[in-house]
Write a protein that holds these residues in place. Structure first.
Motif, PDB file in Angstrom:
ATOM      1  N   TRP A  78       1.729   0.659   5.492  1.00 40.94           N
ATOM      2  CA  TRP A  78       0.623   0.408   4.548  1.00 40.94           C
ATOM      3  C   TRP A  78      -0.217   1.672   4.409  1.00 40.94           C
ATOM      4  O   TRP A  78      -0.636   2.044   3.325  1.00 40.94           O
TER       5      TRP A  78
ATOM      6  N   SER B  38       4.932   0.286   0.227  1.00 46.29           N
ATOM      7  CA  SER B  38       4.212  -0.990   0.152  1.00 46.29           C
ATOM      8  C   SER B  38       5.186  -2.161   0.317  1.00 46.29           C
ATOM      9  O   SER B  38       4.928  -3.098   1.083  1.00 46.29           O
TER      10      SER B  38
ATOM     11  N   SER C 261       1.610   4.217   2.306  1.00 50.60           N
ATOM     12  CA  SER C 261       1.555   3.784   0.906  1.00 50.60           C
ATOM     13  C   SER C 261       0.158   4.049   0.327  1.00 50.60           C
ATOM     14  O   SER C 261       0.026   4.571  -0.790  1.00 50.60           O
TER      15      SER C 261
END
Lengths: 264, 143
Positions: free
Chosen positions: A171, A150, A174
């Protein structure tokens, strides 16, 4: 030989050989010494992995047992990433394009293997019980991975130039890791139930925080010790400024090396 | 960026609380935090002591900073022993002080393994996503 001496010989000595061998192999210039360092580290690593058989009565060998379980998936993950990264647009050490598919496959197998260690019957178990260090490793790894991905995703977006695509991939990773944690918090694994995972997740959080704080304090103390030592040193004796004769000598050397033909 | 790093942690906290949990470990988190802090400090000091020893060539290997770091590492160990000996605050299901210290070291090695693997994967993924894109062309306009 008593139990403590046996643990020292068959577990702690191999553990110490790993960083020692790594240090020798990294800091040595000669290939013979480097190979010797690598052999020492490998010897130590093998000793730690074999410790459940060499000193089965020591509780510390659970770490060696876990290491044996983690080598396979961790190696697949890292080797997969290496193949994917170096089969792309790199200036040096470029691998053939076909390695990319192999890398992706290795990465996926490694990750599925790790996931299978929680939800399938691949959980590291010692004497019929879940290895206590697996409950340390797994939540720590997942928690840190989701946080790091992140952070890296936003860093790429803020610092990088036109890196939206790359940021989105991070992203996604994550988010995927985050959903794995949420699933483990709500759905029982094959050997670890959801409640137990939640308990160990927050212990892992406390562990990470404590580790970061401890290392930060050690670095601050290290800086303080160096600063105190440097302050206590005497001023080095200053040299006299150059004489006019020395200036003339320097000017003569410079003028002798100036000039030449202009290249087109 | 720090907030992005902490965002998953806070989200998990919110999910755990909404699931009716009392943030899992609760009171057990404190001894774990303290043990991790003291062990990381002591082991970190020892690693930095080694660093100081092997990389101090430019200063003709002075002894004072070595003793300073050794004292700092010893202080960490001493603090752990004193706290374990006088209070139950740092004890975690281990029978003796020696067992707890050994457990702390092995625990730290396992945590360090998880941390190194997570860092390796995060860095590797970042690098792999960057190199996976097509090479960019930068065009310079003539003045």
């Amino acid at each position: 030989m008593d139990a403590m001496a046996q643990a020292a010989l068959w577990f702690w000595l191999p553990v110490a050989l790993i960083p020692l061998g790594t240090w020798i192999s990294l800091s040595s210039k000669g290939s013979m010494q480097r190979r010797m360092g690598q052999a020492l580290a490998l010897f130590g690593f093998t000793g730690v992995v074999l410790s459940p058989w060499t000193v089965p009565e020591s509780p510390s060998v659970a770490a060696g047992h876990l290491l044996g379980f983690l080598v396979g998936p961790a190696a697949l993950l890292l080797a997969g990433l290496y193949l994917v990264a170096f089969s792309g647009n790199v200036a040096v050490g470029k691998l053939p394009k076909s390695d990319r598919r192999l890398g992706v496959m290795a990465f996926i197998i490694g990750f599925v293997w790790f996931v299978g260690m929680h939800w399938w019957n691949l959980t590291p178990s010692l004497d019929g019980e879940v290895n206590r260090y697996w409950l340390v490793f797994w939540p720590t790894f997942l928690l840190l991975l989701t946080c790091l991905c992140s952070g890296a995703a936003l860093s790429l977006r803020i610092i990088g130039d036109r890196r939206t695509k790359e940021s989105n991939v991070l992203w996604f990773v994550s988010g995927f890791t985050f959903s794995l944690i949420v699933l483990a918090m709500t759905i029982d694994g094959s050997a670890v139930d959801a409640g137990s995972f939640r308990y160990h997740l927050w212990l892992a959080g406390a562990d990470l925080l404590g580790t970061a704080a401890g290392f930060a304090i050690a670095i601050l103390v290290f800086g303080g010790v160096i600063m105190l030592h440097e302050r206590s040193l005497e001023e080095p004796p200053s040299v006299h400024p150059p004489t006019s004769k020395e200036f003339e000598h320097v000017a003569a050397i410079v003028s002798a090396n100036l000039g030449g033909e202009e290249s087109e | 960026m720090i907030l992005a790093f902490l965002l998953p942690l806070f989200s998990l906290l919110a999910i755990d609380l909404s699931l009716g949990g009392s943030v899992g470990a609760g009171a057990d988190s404190l001894p774990r935090f303290a043990n991790a802090l003291l062990t990381a400090y002591t082991l970190g000091s020892l690693v930095l002591l080694g660093n100081l020893f092997f990389y101090a060539d430019s200063r003709q290997r002075p002894l004072a900073p070595l003793f300073g770091m050794l004292a700092a590492a010893a202080m960490g160990l001493l603090t752990s022993v004193i706290l374990l000996d006088n209070t139950d605050m740092l004890m975690e299901n281990n029978g003796s002080i020696r067992a707890q210290i050994m457990y702390n070291i092995v625990h730290m090695l396992v945590s360090a393994g998880a941390i190194i693997l997570a860092f390796g994967l995060a860095l590797g993924l970042t690098f792999a996503t960057i190199t996976a894109q097509k090479a960019r062309k930068t065009s310079f306009e003539e003045e």
